[in-house]
Design an enzyme around this catalytic site. Structure first.
Site, mmCIF file in Angstrom:
data_model
loop_
_atom_site.group_PDB
_atom_site.id
_atom_site.type_symbol
_atom_site.label_atom_id
_atom_site.label_comp_id
_atom_site.label_asym_id
_atom_site.label_seq_id
_atom_site.Cartn_x
_atom_site.Cartn_y
_atom_site.Cartn_z
ATOM 1 N N LYS A 1 0.819 -1.215 0.000
ATOM 2 C CA LYS A 1 0.000 0.000 0.000
ATOM 3 C C LYS A 1 0.852 1.263 0.000
ATOM 4 O O LYS A 1 1.998 1.270 0.428
ATOM 5 C CB LYS A 1 -1.016 -0.046 1.149
ATOM 6 C CG LYS A 1 -2.125 -1.062 0.819
ATOM 7 C CD LYS A 1 -3.229 -1.140 1.839
ATOM 8 C CE LYS A 1 -4.262 -2.183 1.340
ATOM 9 N NZ LYS A 1 -5.292 -2.483 2.334
ATOM 10 N N ARG B 1 -3.041 -10.161 5.161
ATOM 11 C CA ARG B 1 -3.432 -10.369 3.758
ATOM 12 C C ARG B 1 -2.336 -9.778 2.878
ATOM 13 O O ARG B 1 -2.106 -8.573 2.931
ATOM 14 C CB ARG B 1 -4.774 -9.662 3.517
ATOM 15 C CG ARG B 1 -5.296 -9.727 2.099
ATOM 16 C CD ARG B 1 -6.573 -8.897 1.967
ATOM 17 N NE ARG B 1 -7.085 -8.943 0.610
ATOM 18 C CZ ARG B 1 -6.630 -8.163 -0.366
ATOM 19 N NH1 ARG B 1 -5.672 -7.292 -0.153
ATOM 20 N NH2 ARG B 1 -7.154 -8.274 -1.579
HETATM 21 N N1 PMM Z 1 -7.207 -4.300 0.840
HETATM 22 C C1 PMM Z 1 -7.488 -4.391 -0.475
HETATM 23 C C2 PMM Z 1 -8.453 -5.298 -0.942
HETATM 24 N N2 PMM Z 1 -9.112 -6.110 -0.082
HETATM 25 N N3 PMM Z 1 -9.499 -6.864 2.108
HETATM 26 C C3 PMM Z 1 -9.248 -6.788 3.420
HETATM 27 N N4 PMM Z 1 -9.915 -7.596 4.284
HETATM 28 N N5 PMM Z 1 -8.333 -5.909 3.930
HETATM 29 C C4 PMM Z 1 -7.622 -5.070 3.127
HETATM 30 O O1 PMM Z 1 -6.815 -4.273 3.652
HETATM 31 C C5 PMM Z 1 -7.875 -5.109 1.726
HETATM 32 C C6 PMM Z 1 -8.835 -6.037 1.245
HETATM 33 C C7 PMM Z 1 -6.763 -3.510 -1.454
HETATM 34 O O2 PMM Z 1 -5.576 -4.109 -1.909
HETATM 35 P P1 PMM Z 1 -5.395 -4.904 -3.328
HETATM 36 O O3 PMM Z 1 -6.088 -4.082 -4.396
HETATM 37 O O4 PMM Z 1 -3.940 -4.975 -3.538
HETATM 38 O O5 PMM Z 1 -6.003 -6.262 -3.192
#
Ligand code: PMM
Length: 265
Positions: free
Chosen positions: A208, A246
């Site tokens: 991020k 995650r």
């Molecule tokens: N961040 C993203 C997408 N899904 N789900 C949870 N539970 N927590 C998060 O911090 C989260 C998520 C955004 O990141 P990406 O686009 O790289 O998947």
């Protein structure tokens, strides 16, 4: 055991890996590789939540994710579906997903909690203050970890009122969602406020922007440096009470967690 959720984004436009795994065969192969690297859960998503992203139609989302979830679940791998849409959540559970990961914590779709209650899936409730296209407009806090905990508590009550047993709930303070720059560090520093809710805590810092800003004060930091930073924040998050993290780079976080565990003996 600490959970490592490996990210499988079946999207053309996610901020770090958009387009790489939009072909189902590639997404499945990627998921299998993440599992081999140590992922305890594969988190499959078909709609980008990057800042500024536009919503996609639920039918498009389902075309992307369902074949991937079905194949991964058929191999016995625990799968979660990363979605805002109740219809996608239900369809995903039907083909084998065991967890619904809703970054909006049931706010984007009023049907979400009722739909999950009808299944046996667990649910990860994210802290959210509005859609990605204008989420930074809501990034105002006096004490971010306290306010996030309070708003998550409301979502947890709503989930319970819809009939989801508390043991099925996971909470996630939503790093980067309606939080800008240092607010994310303040939130991580106040992680005790989130663990005090008494539910399993999931943390997603992977690649991020706030990590990049802390490395060079700029967003233009390459993926390998963001992955190293993610491994560090993930190990620290677990040290401070997170139940699972995650991440995109499962192997790096697996190693970081192994070293942190060795330190603790
Ligand atoms: N961040 C993203 C997408 N899904 N789900 C949870 N539970 N927590 C998060 O911090 C989260 C998520 C955004 O990141 P990406 O686009 O790289 O998947």
């Amino acid at each position: 055991m600490t959970g490592i959720w490996g990210i499988v984004n079946v999207t053309p436009d996610s901020f770090s890996d958009g387009g790489r795994y939009v072909d189902p065969e590639r997404a499945i192969a990627h998921g299998i590789a993440l599992r081999a690297a140590g992922a305890t859960v594969l988190d499959v998503g078909g709609e980008s939540t990057r800042p500024g992203a536009e919503r996609v139609d639920a039918s498009v989302e389902q075309q992307r994710v369902l074949p991937v979830i079905e194949q991964l679940a058929a191999r016995g791998i625990p799968v979660s579906i990363d979605t805002h849409n109740a219809s996608t959540a239900v369809a995903a559970v039907r083909v084998g997903a065991r967890i619904v990961n809703d970054v909006s914590g049931g706010l984007a779709d009023p049907e979400m909690f009722g739909a999950i209650a009808e299944t046996s899936a667990d649910v990860a409730i994210g802290h959210w203050r509005g859609p990605s296209f204008d989420m930074y407009a809501h990034a105002e806090y006096r004490r971010v970890s306290r306010e996030v905990a309070g708003e998550l508590r409301e979502r947890v009550s709503e989930a319970a009122a819809a009939g989801i047993a508390p043991a099925r709930l996971i909470v996630d303070p939503g790093i980067g969602f309606a939080k800008a720059g240092v607010q994310n560090w303040e939130l991580l520093r106040g992680l005790d406020d989130i663990t005090a809710l008494g539910h399993r805590v999931l943390i997603g810092t992977s690649r991020k922007r706030f990590l990049a800003e802390s490395l060079d004060g700029a967003a233009e930091v390459d993926e390998s440096r963001r992955d190293l930073a993610t491994a560090v924040t993930s190990a620290l998050a677990v040290r401070y009470g997170a139940w699972a993290v995650r991440v995109h780079d499962v192997a790096a976080t697996r190693d970081a967690l192994a070293i942190a565990h060795a330190w603790e003996g």
